[in-house]
Design a protein around this motif. Structure first.
Motif, mmCIF file in Angstrom:
data_model
loop_
_atom_site.group_PDB
_atom_site.id
_atom_site.type_symbol
_atom_site.label_atom_id
_atom_site.label_comp_id
_atom_site.label_asym_id
_atom_site.label_seq_id
_atom_site.Cartn_x
_atom_site.Cartn_y
_atom_site.Cartn_z
ATOM 1 N N MET A 29 0.819 -1.234 0.040
ATOM 2 C CA MET A 29 0.115 0.088 -0.005
ATOM 3 C C MET A 29 0.965 1.324 0.076
ATOM 4 O O MET A 29 1.949 1.243 0.365
ATOM 5 C CB MET A 29 -0.932 -0.196 1.184
ATOM 6 N N ARG A 30 0.296 2.329 -0.559
ATOM 7 C CA ARG A 30 0.939 3.597 -0.537
ATOM 8 C C ARG A 30 0.358 4.273 0.549
ATOM 9 O O ARG A 30 -0.763 4.830 0.435
ATOM 10 C CB ARG A 30 1.186 4.238 -2.083
ATOM 11 N N VAL A 31 1.273 4.660 1.402
ATOM 12 C CA VAL A 31 0.799 5.578 2.729
ATOM 13 C C VAL A 31 1.585 6.838 2.674
ATOM 14 O O VAL A 31 2.897 6.681 2.921
ATOM 15 C CB VAL A 31 0.751 4.744 3.976
ATOM 16 N N SER A 32 1.104 7.938 2.374
ATOM 17 C CA SER A 32 1.804 9.231 2.689
ATOM 18 C C SER A 32 2.854 9.131 1.460
ATOM 19 O O SER A 32 4.013 9.486 1.865
ATOM 20 C CB SER A 32 2.329 9.437 3.817
ATOM 21 N N GLY A 33 2.603 8.423 0.202
ATOM 22 C CA GLY A 33 3.823 8.441 -0.525
ATOM 23 C C GLY A 33 4.783 7.351 -0.390
ATOM 24 O O GLY A 33 5.650 7.239 -1.351
ATOM 25 N N GLU A 34 4.811 6.791 0.783
ATOM 26 C CA GLU A 34 5.639 5.437 0.684
ATOM 27 C C GLU A 34 5.162 4.275 0.575
ATOM 28 O O GLU A 34 3.689 4.097 1.001
ATOM 29 C CB GLU A 34 6.243 5.614 2.032
ATOM 30 N N LEU A 35 5.759 3.137 0.029
ATOM 31 C CA LEU A 35 5.117 1.889 -0.221
ATOM 32 C C LEU A 35 5.486 0.948 0.711
ATOM 33 O O LEU A 35 6.807 1.148 1.300
ATOM 34 C CB LEU A 35 5.762 1.185 -1.670
ATOM 35 N N CYS A 36 4.608 0.356 1.328
ATOM 36 C CA CYS A 36 4.711 -0.366 2.787
ATOM 37 C C CYS A 36 3.888 -1.821 2.410
ATOM 38 O O CYS A 36 3.058 -1.385 1.952
ATOM 39 C CB CYS A 36 4.608 0.250 3.933
ATOM 40 N N PRO A 37 4.493 -2.950 2.694
ATOM 41 C CA PRO A 37 3.510 -3.876 2.662
ATOM 42 C C PRO A 37 2.374 -4.180 3.662
ATOM 43 O O PRO A 37 2.430 -3.425 4.504
ATOM 44 C CB PRO A 37 4.478 -5.308 3.068
ATOM 45 N N VAL A 38 1.367 -4.716 3.177
ATOM 46 C CA VAL A 38 0.074 -4.832 4.091
ATOM 47 C C VAL A 38 0.577 -5.708 5.235
ATOM 48 O O VAL A 38 1.244 -6.933 4.986
ATOM 49 C CB VAL A 38 -1.237 -5.609 3.236
ATOM 50 N N PRO A 39 0.410 -5.409 6.495
ATOM 51 C CA PRO A 39 0.687 -6.158 7.661
ATOM 52 C C PRO A 39 0.567 -7.669 7.658
ATOM 53 O O PRO A 39 -0.625 -7.855 7.127
ATOM 54 C CB PRO A 39 0.168 -5.623 8.709
ATOM 55 N N ASP A 40 1.398 -8.466 7.812
ATOM 56 C CA ASP A 40 1.265 -9.921 7.843
ATOM 57 C C ASP A 40 0.615 -10.729 6.405
ATOM 58 O O ASP A 40 0.010 -11.753 6.582
ATOM 59 C CB ASP A 40 0.266 -10.164 8.899
ATOM 60 N N ALA A 41 0.943 -9.957 5.595
ATOM 61 C CA ALA A 41 0.594 -10.558 4.257
ATOM 62 C C ALA A 41 1.971 -11.215 3.485
ATOM 63 O O ALA A 41 2.721 -10.809 3.596
ATOM 64 C CB ALA A 41 0.012 -9.316 3.076
ATOM 65 N N ALA A 42 1.412 -12.393 2.974
ATOM 66 C CA ALA A 42 2.508 -13.349 2.367
ATOM 67 C C ALA A 42 2.638 -12.804 0.776
ATOM 68 O O ALA A 42 1.622 -12.306 0.392
ATOM 69 C CB ALA A 42 2.039 -14.727 2.331
ATOM 70 N N PRO A 43 3.691 -12.840 0.392
ATOM 71 C CA PRO A 43 4.000 -12.610 -1.113
ATOM 72 C C PRO A 43 2.824 -13.449 -2.061
ATOM 73 O O PRO A 43 2.305 -14.585 -1.714
ATOM 74 C CB PRO A 43 5.375 -13.102 -1.294
ATOM 75 N N LEU A 44 2.235 -12.753 -3.027
ATOM 76 C CA LEU A 44 1.249 -13.322 -3.762
ATOM 77 C C LEU A 44 1.872 -13.927 -4.920
ATOM 78 O O LEU A 44 2.820 -13.818 -5.360
ATOM 79 C CB LEU A 44 0.562 -12.053 -4.531
ATOM 80 N N SER A 45 0.978 -15.110 -5.135
ATOM 81 C CA SER A 45 1.562 -15.989 -6.400
ATOM 82 C C SER A 45 0.761 -15.580 -7.625
ATOM 83 O O SER A 45 -0.341 -14.625 -7.654
ATOM 84 C CB SER A 45 0.990 -17.440 -5.673
ATOM 85 N N ARG A 46 1.098 -16.001 -8.719
ATOM 86 C CA ARG A 46 0.321 -15.716 -10.111
ATOM 87 C C ARG A 46 -0.946 -16.055 -10.114
ATOM 88 O O ARG A 46 -1.881 -15.264 -10.314
ATOM 89 C CB ARG A 46 0.909 -16.511 -11.097
ATOM 90 N N SER A 47 -1.407 -17.215 -9.222
ATOM 91 C CA SER A 47 -2.844 -17.624 -9.082
ATOM 92 C C SER A 47 -3.720 -16.475 -8.202
ATOM 93 O O SER A 47 -4.774 -16.466 -8.392
ATOM 94 C CB SER A 47 -3.052 -19.129 -8.729
ATOM 95 N N ASP A 48 -3.012 -16.125 -7.246
ATOM 96 C CA ASP A 48 -3.510 -15.259 -6.284
ATOM 97 C C ASP A 48 -3.952 -13.755 -7.113
ATOM 98 O O ASP A 48 -4.965 -13.298 -7.008
ATOM 99 C CB ASP A 48 -2.470 -14.407 -5.449
ATOM 100 N N THR A 49 -3.074 -13.318 -8.139
ATOM 101 C CA THR A 49 -3.234 -11.906 -8.684
ATOM 102 C C THR A 49 -4.350 -12.426 -9.679
ATOM 103 O O THR A 49 -5.218 -11.596 -10.283
ATOM 104 C CB THR A 49 -1.930 -11.388 -9.331
ATOM 105 N N GLU A 50 -4.328 -13.591 -10.462
ATOM 106 C CA GLU A 50 -5.373 -14.029 -11.219
ATOM 107 C C GLU A 50 -6.761 -14.057 -10.860
ATOM 108 O O GLU A 50 -7.777 -13.396 -11.397
ATOM 109 C CB GLU A 50 -4.831 -15.295 -12.059
ATOM 110 N N ALA A 51 -6.800 -14.673 -9.666
ATOM 111 C CA ALA A 51 -7.971 -14.641 -8.703
ATOM 112 C C ALA A 51 -8.542 -13.406 -8.408
ATOM 113 O O ALA A 51 -9.616 -13.105 -8.250
ATOM 114 C CB ALA A 51 -7.696 -15.510 -7.548
ATOM 115 N N ALA A 52 -7.703 -12.280 -8.207
ATOM 116 C CA ALA A 52 -8.005 -11.106 -7.604
ATOM 117 C C ALA A 52 -8.714 -10.298 -8.667
ATOM 118 O O ALA A 52 -9.610 -9.773 -8.613
ATOM 119 C CB ALA A 52 -6.693 -10.134 -7.221
#
Length: 100
Positions: A29-52
């Motif tokens: 997520m972009r918060v105040s111009g800075e990119l930071c990971p969503v807390p406790d989120a694992a890296p996404l797979s190809r199938s995750d982004t396709e499902a999203a």
């Protein structure tokens, strides 16, 4: 498995402007111009982004546009949380999305 509702909840709680989804990286997520990971989120797979993408696109014409062009802009409502403008595109052979 990626949970869009949970990510959107984190997005709104943090006051973030954007949510970036790409295979191989955690939701970011972009918060105040800075990119930071969503807390406790694992890296996404190809199938995750396709499902999203499949979960967000409600218009068959937009999905067909993505399949034909490799990119599409659309809006998506997460009931009770947010309405997002989304750009989905192919990046390094997988689906990536930027939600605002």
């Amino acid at each position: 498995m990626f949970d869009l509702h949970s990510a959107a909840t984190s997005l709104t709680a943090a006051g973030a402007s954007d949510l970036h989804l790409a295979a191989g990286s955690p939701p970011t997520m972009r918060v105040s111009g800075e990119l930071c990971p969503v807390p406790d989120a694992a890296p996404l797979s190809r199938s995750d982004t396709e499902a999203a993408l499949s979960a967000m696109v409600k218009d068959p014409a937009k999905l067909a546009e993505f399949e034909g062009e490799g990119e599409v802009d659309f809006s998506c409502e997460i009931e009770g949380l947010a309405r997002l403008r989304v750009n989905a595109f192919r990046q390094r052979g997988s689906v990536a999305l930027v939600c605002r």
